[in-house]
Scaffold this motif. Structure first.
Motif, short mmCIF file in Angstrom:
data_model
loop_
_atom_site.label_atom_id
_atom_site.label_comp_id
_atom_site.label_asym_id
_atom_site.label_seq_id
_atom_site.Cartn_x
_atom_site.Cartn_y
_atom_site.Cartn_z
N ILE A 93 0.84 -1.20 0.00
CA ILE A 93 0.00 0.00 0.00
C ILE A 93 0.87 1.25 0.00
N ALA A 94 1.98 1.22 0.76
CA ALA A 94 2.86 2.39 0.86
C ALA A 94 3.48 2.76 -0.49
N SER A 192 3.67 22.75 7.85
CA SER A 192 3.26 21.71 8.78
C SER A 192 4.35 20.65 8.88
N VAL A 193 4.41 19.97 10.02
CA VAL A 193 5.35 18.86 10.15
C VAL A 193 4.65 17.52 9.99
N GLY A 194 3.32 17.51 10.04
CA GLY A 194 2.56 16.27 9.97
C GLY A 194 2.32 15.80 8.55
N LEU A 195 1.97 14.52 8.43
CA LEU A 195 1.71 13.95 7.11
C LEU A 195 0.49 14.58 6.45
N TYR A 196 -0.43 15.15 7.24
CA TYR A 196 -1.62 15.74 6.64
C TYR A 196 -1.25 16.87 5.67
N GLY A 201 -1.53 12.67 2.15
CA GLY A 201 -0.87 12.39 3.42
C GLY A 201 -1.80 11.80 4.46
N SER A 202 -3.06 12.23 4.49
CA SER A 202 -4.01 11.71 5.47
C SER A 202 -4.28 10.23 5.22
N GLU A 203 -4.40 9.84 3.94
CA GLU A 203 -4.62 8.44 3.60
C GLU A 203 -3.38 7.60 3.93
N SER A 207 -3.18 4.45 6.69
CA SER A 207 -2.65 3.11 6.43
C SER A 207 -1.64 2.71 7.51
N LYS A 208 -0.89 3.66 8.02
CA LYS A 208 0.06 3.39 9.09
C LYS A 208 -0.67 3.07 10.39
N LEU A 209 -1.71 3.84 10.70
CA LEU A 209 -2.51 3.56 11.90
C LEU A 209 -3.10 2.16 11.84
N ASN A 210 -3.65 1.80 10.70
CA ASN A 210 -4.29 0.49 10.55
C ASN A 210 -3.29 -0.63 10.76
#
Length: 347
Positions: A93-94, A192-196, A201-203, A207-210
């Motif tokens: 997926i990545a 921003s520093v986050g993936l969002y 980036g949110s998707e 996938s990482k959370l899952n």
């Protein structure tokens, strides 16, 4: 007529069998070994000695991506355990997401690792070409609104500056390093520093959370679950040394010495973090530590927390020093989702 039909049938079978790609790897261990060799520039074991640099070992080049994809495809055809299958699915997926644009991952000093592999002038030329490739990819990324965050930008810029001050760097690399330095000096990282903050980036983060948590919840649902659990935990010192060692993440360091479960991802040290975490018993303060890291993880990567906000949250939750909080925040920025490896036993 019958002979003609039989011949045609046999010919079709022959052509079909020839069209199938041979399975290059026949076991998990073989595939893991191939991935370790492929990713030596990204995750080089300490005290390892290697001579010669293959073009496919230059991170995120076409040759690298093709080789990595072939290994993943071989893995998908194998009979694997549930945990192994979940990791392969996560890595496949990545491949859809934009990491390939960031050919020099900030987690590690790729240049030093490549130089450790180099043994000839042609190897140094390949490294110089790769440095040029890094810059081209960053330029292409900006056209798609993809930028390094400021932590990644500073790390890579410092790697380049360190190389330029190293008298042992081959002269054949200096010109390209100076070009890359000038580019990075004028480079403007994303706010921003986050993936969002990245396209898709949110998707990518979901996938990482899952994968790391082993279950599916939205980031908002995770925050609600984590906050409810934190109410039941008392604030106490984390009592855990927070080292700033790259490319090892905090979670890799935290689980060092525990029962090994081989993995496939260089970012996890080729260890299966969720499987290792499943068998690790946590002390009370360690549970609070992981919950606070999970909360901060979602805050940074989805809810637009700033670095100061993230540090304050960790200091409040864990009663740790600002230095330790800063190091944890950097780990969370560079290794999204890994803290959720302990989700199953915490929630």
């Amino acid at each position: 007529m019958n002979k003609t039909l039989i011949f045609s049938f046999l010919l079709c079978l022959f052509l079909a069998s020839c069209s199938k790609q041979p399975q290059q790897y026949t076991s998990f261990d073989e595939a893991q070994h191939a991935l370790k060799s492929l990713n030596l520039a990204l995750y080089q074991p300490k005290n390892s000695k290697h001579t010669g640099l293959r073009s496919e070992q230059l991170p995120f080049t076409d040759a690298y991506l093709k080789k990595r994809h072939a290994i993943y495809q071989s893995l998908m055809q194998m009979q694997l355990t549930k945990q192994q299958t979940e990791q392969v699915n996560y890595l496949v997926i990545a491949e859809r997401f934009p990491e390939r644009y960031f050919a020099w991952p900030a987690h590690t000093n790729v240049l030093v690792n490549l130089l450790n592999l180099a043994s000839s002038e042609s190897d140094y030329q390949n490294i110089s070409n790769w440095l040029e490739f890094v810059q081209r990819q960053l330029e292409s990324a900006q056209l798609s609104n993809l930028k390094l965050n400021k932590i990644e930008h500073n790390l890579i810029k410092n790697y380049v500056l360190s190389a330029l001050s190293d008298k042992n760097i081959p002269n054949s690399l200096l010109a390209q390093l100076n070009i890359l330095k000038d580019y990075l000096v004028q480079y403007s990282p994303r706010g921003s520093v986050g993936l969002y903050g990245l396209a898709n980036g949110s998707e990518w983060y979901q996938s990482k959370l899952n994968y790391f948590s082993g279950t599916v919840h939205s980031p908002l649902e995770w925050l609600t679950i984590i906050n409810e659990q934190l109410k039941e935990e008392s604030t106490q010192p984390a009592n855990q040394e927070v080292s700033q060692i790259y490319p090892q993440s905090f979670l890799v360091q935290f689980t060092n010495g525990d029962k090994e479960v081989p993995g496939l991802d260089w970012l996890s040290g080729f260890r299966n973090l969720p499987a290792i975490a499943e068998n690790k018993s946590l002390l009370a303060q360690q549970k609070t530590l992981m919950l606070a890291m999970m909360e901060t993880d979602v805050g940074l990567h989805i809810h637009a927390w700033t670095l100061p906000q993230a540090k304050v949250n960790l200091i409040k939750r864990l009663n740790i020093s600002e230095i330790d909080a800063t190091r944890l925040v950097k780990n969370i920025v560079l290794y999204p989702g890994q803290a959720f490896s302990f989700a199953q036993q915490l929630l």
